[in-house]
Design a protein around this motif. Structure first.
Motif, mmCIF file in Angstrom:
data_model
loop_
_atom_site.group_PDB
_atom_site.id
_atom_site.type_symbol
_atom_site.label_atom_id
_atom_site.label_comp_id
_atom_site.label_asym_id
_atom_site.label_seq_id
_atom_site.Cartn_x
_atom_site.Cartn_y
_atom_site.Cartn_z
ATOM 1 N N ALA A 151 2.102 -12.701 11.530
ATOM 2 C CA ALA A 151 2.356 -13.764 10.544
ATOM 3 C C ALA A 151 1.474 -13.591 9.310
ATOM 4 O O ALA A 151 1.923 -13.820 8.175
ATOM 5 N N ARG A 152 0.239 -13.180 9.512
ATOM 6 C CA ARG A 152 -0.675 -12.982 8.385
ATOM 7 C C ARG A 152 -0.195 -11.852 7.470
ATOM 8 O O ARG A 152 -0.235 -11.982 6.244
ATOM 9 N N ILE A 153 0.253 -10.752 8.058
ATOM 10 C CA ILE A 153 0.728 -9.623 7.253
ATOM 11 C C ILE A 153 2.031 -9.985 6.540
ATOM 12 O O ILE A 153 2.221 -9.649 5.366
ATOM 13 N N GLN A 154 2.919 -10.701 7.238
ATOM 14 C CA GLN A 154 4.167 -11.138 6.603
ATOM 15 C C GLN A 154 3.875 -12.031 5.404
ATOM 16 O O GLN A 154 4.493 -11.888 4.354
ATOM 17 N N SER A 155 2.926 -12.944 5.545
ATOM 18 C CA SER A 155 2.616 -13.857 4.443
ATOM 19 C C SER A 155 2.015 -13.127 3.252
ATOM 20 O O SER A 155 2.057 -13.615 2.121
ATOM 21 N N ALA A 156 1.474 -11.921 3.487
ATOM 22 C CA ALA A 156 0.925 -11.107 2.400
ATOM 23 C C ALA A 156 2.016 -10.284 1.702
ATOM 24 O O ALA A 156 1.733 -9.575 0.738
ATOM 25 N N GLY A 157 3.248 -10.360 2.202
ATOM 26 C CA GLY A 157 4.358 -9.674 1.547
ATOM 27 C C GLY A 157 4.615 -8.254 2.015
ATOM 28 O O GLY A 157 5.379 -7.529 1.392
ATOM 29 N N PHE A 158 3.973 -7.860 3.104
ATOM 30 C CA PHE A 158 4.215 -6.537 3.678
ATOM 31 C C PHE A 158 4.925 -6.723 5.010
ATOM 32 O O PHE A 158 4.772 -7.756 5.662
ATOM 33 N N GLU A 159 5.670 -5.720 5.427
ATOM 34 C CA GLU A 159 6.323 -5.772 6.727
ATOM 35 C C GLU A 159 5.325 -5.376 7.811
ATOM 36 O O GLU A 159 4.732 -4.293 7.754
ATOM 37 N N PRO A 160 5.095 -6.243 8.804
ATOM 38 C CA PRO A 160 4.130 -5.904 9.858
ATOM 39 C C PRO A 160 4.687 -4.864 10.826
ATOM 40 O O PRO A 160 5.859 -4.897 11.181
ATOM 41 N N VAL A 161 3.815 -3.949 11.239
ATOM 42 C CA VAL A 161 4.168 -2.917 12.209
ATOM 43 C C VAL A 161 3.056 -2.893 13.249
ATOM 44 O O VAL A 161 1.880 -2.875 12.901
ATOM 45 N N ILE A 162 3.435 -2.925 14.533
ATOM 46 C CA ILE A 162 2.451 -2.893 15.615
ATOM 47 C C ILE A 162 2.602 -1.606 16.423
ATOM 48 O O ILE A 162 3.546 -0.844 16.209
ATOM 49 N N LYS A 163 1.668 -1.399 17.361
ATOM 50 C CA LYS A 163 1.734 -0.223 18.230
ATOM 51 C C LYS A 163 3.045 -0.237 19.007
ATOM 52 O O LYS A 163 3.515 -1.307 19.366
ATOM 53 N N PRO A 164 3.640 0.872 19.258
ATOM 54 C CA PRO A 164 3.144 2.232 19.058
ATOM 55 C C PRO A 164 3.450 2.805 17.672
ATOM 56 O O PRO A 164 3.124 3.947 17.387
#
Length: 178
Positions: A151-164
């Motif tokens: 949610a924090r990364i989305q609110s910054a306007g970037f698409e969040p990506v997690i492992k792997p």
């Protein structure tokens, strides 16, 4: 013109040290202009490592021209204490990623998108991703923090990506934390 916030960041890679964010942004622009008909991924991610006398954080910025190479750099930050709390460390990593992501102002994002815009109908694209060193798998200790950090990364306007798939945090930045 650099802002005060941009001046406090020092980036480096194997070829150059002491790059300002403006230097980094210029390198990204130049890299994209080499082949504007490409598929680009601008990725920012942070990893950390607890050392005997400190916790070292590395934030990586990677601009990838899919199938045709990449340009990358890192920013180091050292905290003069051992940060043992996993949630605190993951939250701090995310904050450092957010800090660098915030340097990509709307004006800068538009400049980057404008490079590929004339070529989108012939396959060019541009995405911005925030890579998080967390995973949702049942055996992953960080799974309970996924929703919060995403949610924090989305609110910054970037698409969040997690492992792997978050290789900028879990692989590129990780190798410089040792």
């Amino acid at each position: 013109m650099e802002t005060e916030q941009e001046n406090c960041f020092v980036f480096q890679n194997l070829q150059e040290t002491a790059m300002s964010f403006d230097d980094v942004f210029s390198k990204i622009i130049s890299f994209m202009r080499l082949d504007p008909r490409s598929t680009f991924r601008l990725m920012v991610g942070t990893d950390s490592q607890v050392h005997p006398d400190k916790t070292l954080f590395i934030t990586g910025i990677v601009i990838q021209r899919e199938g045709k190479g990449a340009w990358a750099c890192i920013k180091k930050m050292s905290l003069k204490r051992k940060m043992h709390s996993l949630h605190e460390r993951i939250s701090y990593e995310t904050a450092l990623t957010e800090e660098v992501v915030s340097l990509f102002t709307n004006e800068k994002k538009i400049q980057l998108a404008d490079i590929v815009l004339p070529f989108i109908y012939s396959g060019a694209s541009f995405v911005m991703e925030g890579h998080l060193d967390i995973g949702a798998g049942k055996r992953n200790k960080t799974r309970e923090y996924v929703q919060e950090m995403v949610a924090r990364i989305q609110s910054a306007g970037f698409e969040p990506v997690i492992k792997p798939d978050a290789f900028v945090a879990s692989s590129y930045a990780n190798k410089y934390t040792k």
